[in-house]
Design a protein around this motif. Sequence first.
Motif, PDB file in Angstrom:
ATOM      1  N   ALA A 187       0.834  -1.202   0.000  1.00 40.66           N
ATOM      2  CA  ALA A 187       0.000   0.000   0.000  1.00 40.66           C
ATOM      3  C   ALA A 187       0.869   1.252   0.000  1.00 40.66           C
ATOM      4  CB  ALA A 187      -0.909   0.001   1.231  1.00 40.66           C
ATOM      5  N   THR A 188       0.291   2.343  -0.505  1.00 40.12           N
ATOM      6  CA  THR A 188       0.961   3.640  -0.430  1.00 40.12           C
ATOM      7  C   THR A 188       0.546   4.294   0.877  1.00 40.12           C
ATOM      8  OG1 THR A 188       0.923   3.873  -2.841  1.00 40.12           O
ATOM      9  CG2 THR A 188       1.269   5.881  -1.529  1.00 40.12           C
ATOM     10  N   VAL A 189       1.401   4.216   1.868  1.00 39.25           N
ATOM     11  CA  VAL A 189       1.100   4.738   3.203  1.00 39.25           C
ATOM     12  C   VAL A 189       1.959   5.972   3.452  1.00 39.25           C
ATOM     13  CG1 VAL A 189       1.073   4.254   5.681  1.00 39.25           C
ATOM     14  CG2 VAL A 189       0.546   2.423   4.037  1.00 39.25           C
ATOM     15  N   GLU A 190       1.315   7.081   3.703  1.00 40.01           N
ATOM     16  CA  GLU A 190       2.027   8.330   3.984  1.00 40.01           C
ATOM     17  C   GLU A 190       1.625   8.813   5.370  1.00 40.01           C
ATOM     18  OE1 GLU A 190       1.101  11.022   0.864  1.00 40.01           O
ATOM     19  OE2 GLU A 190       1.984   9.774  -0.716  1.00 40.01           O
ATOM     20  N   ARG A 191       2.535   8.696   6.320  1.00 46.14           N
ATOM     21  CA  ARG A 191       2.257   9.125   7.690  1.00 46.14           C
ATOM     22  C   ARG A 191       2.626  10.595   7.862  1.00 46.14           C
ATOM     23  NH1 ARG A 191       3.822   3.756   8.166  1.00 46.14           N
ATOM     24  NH2 ARG A 191       2.461   2.483   9.485  1.00 46.14           N
ATOM     25  N   VAL A 192       1.728  11.332   8.473  1.00 44.98           N
ATOM     26  CA  VAL A 192       1.959  12.759   8.724  1.00 44.98           C
ATOM     27  C   VAL A 192       2.631  12.902  10.078  1.00 44.98           C
ATOM     28  CG1 VAL A 192       0.878  15.008   9.025  1.00 44.98           C
ATOM     29  CG2 VAL A 192      -0.035  13.400   7.329  1.00 44.98           C
ATOM     30  N   ASP A 193       3.659  13.726  10.143  1.00 46.16           N
ATOM     31  CA  ASP A 193       4.377  13.946  11.398  1.00 46.16           C
ATOM     32  C   ASP A 193       3.567  14.887  12.284  1.00 46.16           C
ATOM     33  OD1 ASP A 193       6.210  14.053  13.404  1.00 46.16           O
ATOM     34  OD2 ASP A 193       7.647  15.314  12.337  1.00 46.16           O
ATOM     35  N   ILE A 194       2.965  14.325  13.325  1.00 49.00           N
ATOM     36  CA  ILE A 194       2.166  15.116  14.263  1.00 49.00           C
ATOM     37  C   ILE A 194       3.019  15.416  15.485  1.00 49.00           C
ATOM     38  CG2 ILE A 194       0.086  15.194  15.682  1.00 49.00           C
ATOM     39  CD1 ILE A 194      -0.474  15.244  12.693  1.00 49.00           C
ATOM     40  N   ALA A 195       3.297  16.695  15.710  1.00 43.51           N
ATOM     41  CA  ALA A 195       4.158  17.070  16.835  1.00 43.51           C
ATOM     42  C   ALA A 195       3.409  16.952  18.163  1.00 43.51           C
ATOM     43  CB  ALA A 195       4.669  18.495  16.638  1.00 43.51           C
ATOM     44  N   GLU A 196       2.149  17.372  18.182  1.00 47.01           N
ATOM     45  CA  GLU A 196       1.363  17.377  19.424  1.00 47.01           C
ATOM     46  C   GLU A 196       0.534  16.110  19.515  1.00 47.01           C
ATOM     47  OE1 GLU A 196       1.734  19.582  21.737  1.00 47.01           O
ATOM     48  OE2 GLU A 196       3.143  20.775  20.561  1.00 47.01           O
ATOM     49  N   LYS A 197       1.170  15.033  19.949  1.00 48.57           N
ATOM     50  CA  LYS A 197       0.462  13.756  20.007  1.00 48.57           C
ATOM     51  C   LYS A 197      -0.526  13.671  21.172  1.00 48.57           C
ATOM     52  CE  LYS A 197       3.871  11.086  17.424  1.00 48.57           C
ATOM     53  NZ  LYS A 197       4.666  12.231  16.980  1.00 48.57           N
ATOM     54  N   ASP A 198      -0.491  14.644  22.076  1.00 47.44           N
ATOM     55  CA  ASP A 198      -1.486  14.690  23.146  1.00 47.44           C
ATOM     56  C   ASP A 198      -2.888  14.918  22.590  1.00 47.44           C
ATOM     57  OD1 ASP A 198       0.324  14.222  25.107  1.00 47.44           O
ATOM     58  OD2 ASP A 198       0.529  16.320  25.745  1.00 47.44           O
ATOM     59  N   ALA A 199      -2.967  15.338  21.324  1.00 46.53           N
ATOM     60  CA  ALA A 199      -4.270  15.584  20.714  1.00 46.53           C
ATOM     61  C   ALA A 199      -5.138  14.336  20.683  1.00 46.53           C
ATOM     62  CB  ALA A 199      -4.090  16.118  19.294  1.00 46.53           C
ATOM     63  N   VAL A 200      -4.505  13.146  20.723  1.00 46.99           N
ATOM     64  CA  VAL A 200      -5.276  11.909  20.691  1.00 46.99           C
ATOM     65  C   VAL A 200      -6.149  11.767  21.938  1.00 46.99           C
ATOM     66  CG1 VAL A 200      -3.596  10.389  21.848  1.00 46.99           C
ATOM     67  CG2 VAL A 200      -5.090   9.452  20.065  1.00 46.99           C
ATOM     68  N   LYS A 201      -5.861  12.526  22.980  1.00 54.15           N
ATOM     69  CA  LYS A 201      -6.649  12.488  24.212  1.00 54.15           C
ATOM     70  C   LYS A 201      -7.680  13.609  24.295  1.00 54.15           C
ATOM     71  CE  LYS A 201      -2.841  10.468  26.892  1.00 54.15           C
ATOM     72  NZ  LYS A 201      -1.967  10.615  28.083  1.00 54.15           N
ATOM     73  N   ASP A 202      -7.762  14.422  23.260  1.00 51.88           N
ATOM     74  CA  ASP A 202      -8.639  15.594  23.278  1.00 51.88           C
ATOM     75  C   ASP A 202      -9.969  15.292  22.584  1.00 51.88           C
ATOM     76  OD1 ASP A 202      -9.809  18.043  23.311  1.00 51.88           O
ATOM     77  OD2 ASP A 202      -8.215  19.101  22.223  1.00 51.88           O
ATOM     78  N   ASP A 203     -10.970  14.886  23.371  1.00 48.42           N
ATOM     79  CA  ASP A 203     -12.279  14.542  22.814  1.00 48.42           C
ATOM     80  C   ASP A 203     -12.985  15.740  22.186  1.00 48.42           C
ATOM     81  OD1 ASP A 203     -11.899  11.954  23.604  1.00 48.42           O
ATOM     82  OD2 ASP A 203     -13.129  12.102  25.418  1.00 48.42           O
ATOM     83  N   THR A 204     -12.630  16.951  22.568  1.00 43.63           N
ATOM     84  CA  THR A 204     -13.326  18.127  22.019  1.00 43.63           C
ATOM     85  C   THR A 204     -13.074  18.282  20.534  1.00 43.63           C
ATOM     86  OG1 THR A 204     -11.471  19.622  22.519  1.00 43.63           O
ATOM     87  CG2 THR A 204     -13.133  19.292  24.248  1.00 43.63           C
ATOM     88  N   LEU A 205     -11.987  17.682  20.028  1.00 43.40           N
ATOM     89  CA  LEU A 205     -11.699  17.766  18.600  1.00 43.40           C
ATOM     90  C   LEU A 205     -12.751  17.070  17.761  1.00 43.40           C
ATOM     91  CD1 LEU A 205      -7.822  17.220  18.484  1.00 43.40           C
ATOM     92  CD2 LEU A 205      -9.089  19.377  18.302  1.00 43.40           C
ATOM     93  N   LEU A 206     -13.474  16.112  18.349  1.00 43.70           N
ATOM     94  CA  LEU A 206     -14.510  15.379  17.599  1.00 43.70           C
ATOM     95  C   LEU A 206     -15.643  16.297  17.180  1.00 43.70           C
ATOM     96  CD1 LEU A 206     -14.762  12.060  19.650  1.00 43.70           C
ATOM     97  CD2 LEU A 206     -13.673  12.424  17.437  1.00 43.70           C
ATOM     98  N   ALA A 207     -15.789  17.425  17.848  1.00 41.31           N
ATOM     99  CA  ALA A 207     -16.883  18.331  17.497  1.00 41.31           C
ATOM    100  C   ALA A 207     -16.459  19.370  16.484  1.00 41.31           C
ATOM    101  CB  ALA A 207     -17.381  19.037  18.771  1.00 41.31           C
ATOM    102  N   GLU A 208     -15.194  19.355  16.102  1.00 39.84           N
ATOM    103  CA  GLU A 208     -14.697  20.399  15.185  1.00 39.84           C
ATOM    104  C   GLU A 208     -14.762  19.921  13.735  1.00 39.84           C
ATOM    105  OE1 GLU A 208     -10.839  21.525  16.474  1.00 39.84           O
ATOM    106  OE2 GLU A 208     -11.527  22.214  18.433  1.00 39.84           O
TER     107      GLU A 208
END
Length: 280
Positions: free
Chosen positions: A259-280
């Motif tokens: 597969a062609t897999v392109e991973r994006v470098d996410i600096a702020e990995k704490d975002a995975v714990k931020d449920d408020t992003l689901l509403a954005e």
Amino acid sequence: MKYRHFLAILAVSQTALFSTPLRADDMSSETVVATVNGAQITMGNLIAARGTLPEQYQTLGSEELFNGILEQMIQQEVLRQSVGEPDKALQIQMENETRAIFAGAALENIAENAVTEDAIENRYNETYANAEPSREYRAAHILVKTEEEALALIDELNEGADFADLARQKSTGPSGPNGGDLGWFGKGMMVAPFEEAVEKMDVDTISEPVQTQFGWHVIKLVETRLQDIPSLDDVREEIKSQLADAALRESVERLVSEATVERVDIAEKDAVKDDTLLAE
């Protein structure tokens, strides 16, 4: 989603029945078994839902199973309709569920194609056709901290002390209260120095002190036996599991590599714990 199992799975349905019961010959996966405000629930929906039930429900009688699943699906449908249009968080959850369902189906297909009778027999022959019966050992030991303690124990044993009594009194290992008895074990089940010492011993003899990472052992070899080569039926489930696991690992690795897999470098990995992003 923490309330997803709240609905009464086996409640008796109180919904209105069709006036003319359908016979098995008239049914297909498209057969409608209920409507909820015009939304159809089909026999296919019930069959698919049955396949996801815990094992204890699979042995229920057909009528109880049918009514229970149908009642649950009616409850689910009225709740679904009460939500209206899904919000962003629910849409994302639906995407994840769909991805997981397709992945699960792919894994089942891979395993099913890998675990054939020919493959099972070939793996059995590769593993056991030229195998010789393996030797198993039953031994007891007394575990102490120092070589000096081990040598003192050997002196006591040579003077007639009872091995099991000494193990109960002096051993620091978990088998001490049981007289040091380790039960039966085969090759690879003990740490190398212990196993090598046992393999060189005669039955009913005491070893010299043997050092391992656990301390110093005084070993008594109680008896040995030859372990017969297992029959195909004895190891069938083990082989099936091995074949499926190997096929799944190989297939997933291959598919990901192709597969062609392109991973994006996410600096702020704490975002995975931020449920408020689901509403954005």
